[in-house]
Design an enzyme around this catalytic site. Structure first.
Site, PDB file in Angstrom:
ATOM      1  N   GLU A 182       0.880  -1.170   0.000  1.00  0.00           N
ATOM      2  CA  GLU A 182       0.000   0.000   0.000  1.00  0.00           C
ATOM      3  C   GLU A 182       0.911   1.212   0.000  1.00  0.00           C
ATOM      4  O   GLU A 182       1.792   1.292   0.858  1.00  0.00           O
ATOM      5  CB  GLU A 182      -0.782  -0.006   1.313  1.00  0.00           C
ATOM      6  N   ARG A 240       5.441 -13.074   9.802  1.00  0.00           N
ATOM      7  CA  ARG A 240       6.075 -11.766   9.656  1.00  0.00           C
ATOM      8  C   ARG A 240       7.467 -11.776  10.270  1.00  0.00           C
ATOM      9  O   ARG A 240       7.702 -12.486  11.248  1.00  0.00           O
ATOM     10  CB  ARG A 240       5.292 -10.708  10.436  1.00  0.00           C
ATOM     11  N   LYS A 300       4.656   1.348   9.954  1.00  0.00           N
ATOM     12  CA  LYS A 300       4.710   2.653   9.285  1.00  0.00           C
ATOM     13  C   LYS A 300       4.235   3.772  10.190  1.00  0.00           C
ATOM     14  O   LYS A 300       4.739   4.879  10.147  1.00  0.00           O
ATOM     15  CB  LYS A 300       3.807   2.614   8.066  1.00  0.00           C
TER      16      LYS A 300
HETATM   17  P1  ATP Z   1       3.361  -2.060   8.309  1.00  0.00           P
HETATM   18  O1  ATP Z   1       3.353  -3.211   9.246  1.00  0.00           O
HETATM   19  O2  ATP Z   1       4.689  -1.396   8.209  1.00  0.00           O
HETATM   20  O3  ATP Z   1       2.241  -1.093   8.513  1.00  0.00           O
HETATM   21  P2  ATP Z   1       1.878  -3.136   6.146  1.00  0.00           P
HETATM   22  O4  ATP Z   1       1.542  -4.531   6.423  1.00  0.00           O
HETATM   23  O5  ATP Z   1       0.804  -2.162   6.358  1.00  0.00           O
HETATM   24  O6  ATP Z   1       3.200  -2.733   6.899  1.00  0.00           O
HETATM   25  P3  ATP Z   1       1.681  -3.324   3.323  1.00  0.00           P
HETATM   26  O7  ATP Z   1       2.064  -2.302   2.350  1.00  0.00           O
HETATM   27  O8  ATP Z   1       0.240  -3.573   3.570  1.00  0.00           O
HETATM   28  O9  ATP Z   1       2.405  -2.964   4.684  1.00  0.00           O
HETATM   29  O10 ATP Z   1       2.410  -4.694   3.069  1.00  0.00           O
HETATM   30  C1  ATP Z   1       2.807  -5.178   1.832  1.00  0.00           C
HETATM   31  C2  ATP Z   1       3.156  -6.630   1.996  1.00  0.00           C
HETATM   32  O11 ATP Z   1       4.255  -6.763   2.883  1.00  0.00           O
HETATM   33  C3  ATP Z   1       2.035  -7.438   2.576  1.00  0.00           C
HETATM   34  O12 ATP Z   1       1.819  -8.530   1.723  1.00  0.00           O
HETATM   35  C4  ATP Z   1       2.520  -7.909   3.919  1.00  0.00           C
HETATM   36  O13 ATP Z   1       2.154  -9.246   4.109  1.00  0.00           O
HETATM   37  C5  ATP Z   1       4.029  -7.804   3.800  1.00  0.00           C
HETATM   38  N1  ATP Z   1       4.652  -7.438   5.083  1.00  0.00           N
HETATM   39  C6  ATP Z   1       4.462  -6.295   5.787  1.00  0.00           C
HETATM   40  N2  ATP Z   1       5.181  -6.298   6.922  1.00  0.00           N
HETATM   41  C7  ATP Z   1       5.859  -7.486   6.942  1.00  0.00           C
HETATM   42  C8  ATP Z   1       6.780  -8.098   7.864  1.00  0.00           C
HETATM   43  N3  ATP Z   1       7.144  -7.493   8.993  1.00  0.00           N
HETATM   44  N4  ATP Z   1       7.288  -9.307   7.546  1.00  0.00           N
HETATM   45  C9  ATP Z   1       6.935  -9.913   6.399  1.00  0.00           C
HETATM   46  N5  ATP Z   1       6.070  -9.408   5.502  1.00  0.00           N
HETATM   47  C10 ATP Z   1       5.533  -8.209   5.762  1.00  0.00           C
HETATM   48 MG    MG Z   2      -1.073  -3.530   5.641  1.00  0.00          MG
END
Ligand code: ATP
Ligand code: MG
Length: 549
Positions: free
Chosen positions: A30, A255, A265
């Site tokens: 995103e 994760r 974020k």
């Molecule tokens: P944040 O936890 O920083 O807010 P987010 O999950 O909102 O991150 P997205 O842009 O929605 O970030 O994530 C994009 C992809 O990255 C998703 O498919 C998610 O599964 C993966 N992802 C996000 N954080 C992790 C992590 N800590 N370890 C592994 N994969 C991750």
């Molecule tokens: Mg997310």
């Protein structure tokens, strides 16, 4: 490094059984923040599976939520993924599929599998029930298909205000999986979208949009983190009932969490907006741009991610694990140079005033490709302040002190005779004598020095700024402490150092500073002053950290 994890096995079996010819994967961020080290696991996993299994890898911006998104983030995400070397074969924006998504939603309406609801969010939540109790049907659940078609069109055409109506999938209000209790799949939102501008007044919800995006692109294996596990039945339901030709399979992995580091974020944004850090790319952050500016090589990130395997459950890892890969990599690839972080001047009283000697030194002990350089030596040299003590503290002290003799690496033995101090009692100069018989390379074997220390010549040098980092957060803090209280005051310490005069590196160039650590040239460097970031010290100071919370 050999890749071998449970997702790899699943894909291999799908190819063996001819279910798929190849693996088509995607990374779907995103665009609402910068990528961090956790995302690197998702990127590298998706990318490496497509590479290994002969398919392709898409970068798709999951930009279906207009209020949180910004094109600044689109650019940074692209830059970071490219830097990692995980080049995408196709670049897509989920918002380009809005038309198709609308049509697929209409298909559900026409099949009697979706209905327009007039309840407020609050009312929908109340009727949803709990884990223990089934939900209750909305009074609008049994609207006729004709009425739903008209209402959904009207939602699209702007007849209703934000929040006045939603479109819900008609699944099962008593499902044990809360996500299946008639989830909202479209809402009205008058918001400017960075890609589609003012065209749309209704936007699809993530759980409806995401499976469609995957299916539209022909993704075979949709790899994501564990928190989406409960959403998988809905994912499959959407793909099934919208008549998508491709049926992607969602597979979840754990994760990656890094102990005692700011991830998420939201928190990073807070630090940036409150000026607690130098920006999204502050070298103390584990954003990918922060790691890049810190000088962490992308190869070390790949090795780190692969070395952890791909666990099915979430797990915390120490940042030191990454640093260990950084050392291993830079130890082989970074040229070695003499630099002094906290200079102390030596005056060699018996060395001729105007003389300069040069000695040729290889830039790396094993890696001959890194070449060699001429290093000067003259009457004045700089050594590390920590390499001198007036009085030898104990027998283990293998450095310089009054009356002791050390080898200045690649030059001569010098003996310290006296010190000059300023008004505060701080030593500003050490007077020495050198022994011409002891020239490096001369084969002198007469006696042993009290250690080997490095130096930078005191008439041929450059002044530089050196930034030393520690963890951004203190080791210990109260559970609900503010960032103000959590930030480690020593997380950034600035020193005035000196380097060899002949060095004229570019931003991003990495070095090993002799006996000290690995350093990179920071983007804050100017024509007048180079700025170096310490990437990691040569040796780990790692001890298992304990925190109260
Ligand atoms: P944040 O936890 O920083 O807010 P987010 O999950 O909102 O991150 P997205 O842009 O929605 O970030 O994530 C994009 C992809 O990255 C998703 O498919 C998610 O599964 C993966 N992802 C996000 N954080 C992790 C992590 N800590 N370890 C592994 N994969 C991750
Ligand atoms: Mg997310």
């Amino acid at each position: 490094m050999e890749i071998n994890h449970f997702i790899d096995t699943i894909i291999e079996n799908d190819i063996k059984s001819k279910k798929h010819k190849e693996a088509i994967t995607r990374f779907p961020p995103e665009p609402n923040g910068f990528l961090h080290l956790g995302h690197a696991r998702a990127i590298i996993t998706n990318w490496s599976m497509a590479k290994k299994h002969g398919g392709h890898f898409n970068l798709r911006f999951d930009d279906t939520n207009p209020i949180k998104e910004d094109s600044m983030f689109v650019d940074s995400i692209k830059r970071d993924i490219e830097w990692l070397g995980c080049h995408w074969d196709n670049l897509f924006y989920a918002s380009d599929y809005f038309e198709e998504m609308y049509n697929r939603a209409m298909l559900l309406v026409e099949k009697g599998l979706a209905y327009v609801d007039d309840l407020s969010n609050e009312e929908i939540r109340t009727l949803r029930g709990t884990l223990k109790e089934p939900g209750k049907n909305s009074p609008h659940r049994d609207r006729s298909i004709e009425e739903n078609v008209k209402l959904f069109q009207a939602m699209k055409n702007g007849k209703y205000d934000d929040g006045e109506k939603v479109l819900r999938a008609k699944i099962d209000m008593s499902s044990s999986n809360m996500n299946m209790r008639d989830p909202v799949i479209y809402r009205i939102q008058r918001a400017y979208h960075h890609n589609t501008k003012d065209k749309w007044l209704i936007y699809p919800m993530y759980d409806f949009a995401h499976p469609l995006e995957d299916a539209i692109e022909g993704i075979t294996h949709s790899l994501c983190s564990l928190e989406f596990e409960d959403h998988r039945p809905l994912y499959d339901w959407v793909v099934e009932h919208t008549k998508m030709k491709n049926k992607p399979r969602q597979i979840e992995f754990g994760r990656l969490l890094i102990a005692n580091q700011v991830t998420g974020k939201r928190y990073i944004r807070e630090l940036v907006e409150e000026n607690k850090v130098m920006g999204w790319d502050d070298p103390r952050l584990i954003t990918l741009s922060g790691l890049r500016r810190r000088g962490i090589p992308k190869k070390a990130i790949h090795n780190f991610i692969h070395s952890l395997g791909l666990p099915k459950s979430e797990g915390e890892t120490e940042i030191e694990m990454l640093y260990q890969h950084v050392r291993e990599h830079l130890n082989e690839t970074a040229p070695v140079t003499n630099a002094i972080v906290e200079p102390l001047k030596l005056v060699i009283d018996n060395y001729p005033e105007d003389e300069v000697e040069y000695v040729k030194i290889p830039n790396h002990r094993r890696n001959k490709e890194l070449g060699s350089r001429m290093v000067p030596f003259s009457k004045h040299v700089f050594i590390e302040r920590s390499d001198f003590l007036e009085e030898k503290p104990n027998r283990k002290w293998r450095r310089l002190s009054l009356g002791e003799e050390v080898r200045l690496m690649h030059a001569y033995f010098v003996k310290a005779n006296s010190v000059v101090k300023d008004d505060n009692g701080r030593i500003i100069e050490v007077h020495c004598t050198y022994d011409p018989e002891t020239k490096s390379g001369s084969g002198f074997k007469g006696r042993k020095p009290n250690g080997n220390i490095h130096f930078v010549d005191g008439t041929h040098y450059k002044k530089v700024e050196i930034r030393l980092f520690e963890d951004l957060l203190k080791e210990e803090y109260e559970k609900d402490a503010s960032f103000e209280e959590k930030v480690n005051p020593n997380s950034l310490v600035i020193k005035k150092g000196v380097i060899e005069e002949k060095m004229s590196p570019e931003i991003g160039d990495k070095f090993q500073f002799m006996r000290n650590g690995f350093y990179v040239v920071d983007k804050d460097s100017t024509d007048k002053t180079l700025v170096f970031n310490r990437i990691v010290p040569l040796r780990s100071s790692y001890k298992r950290k304990k925190r109260k919370n």
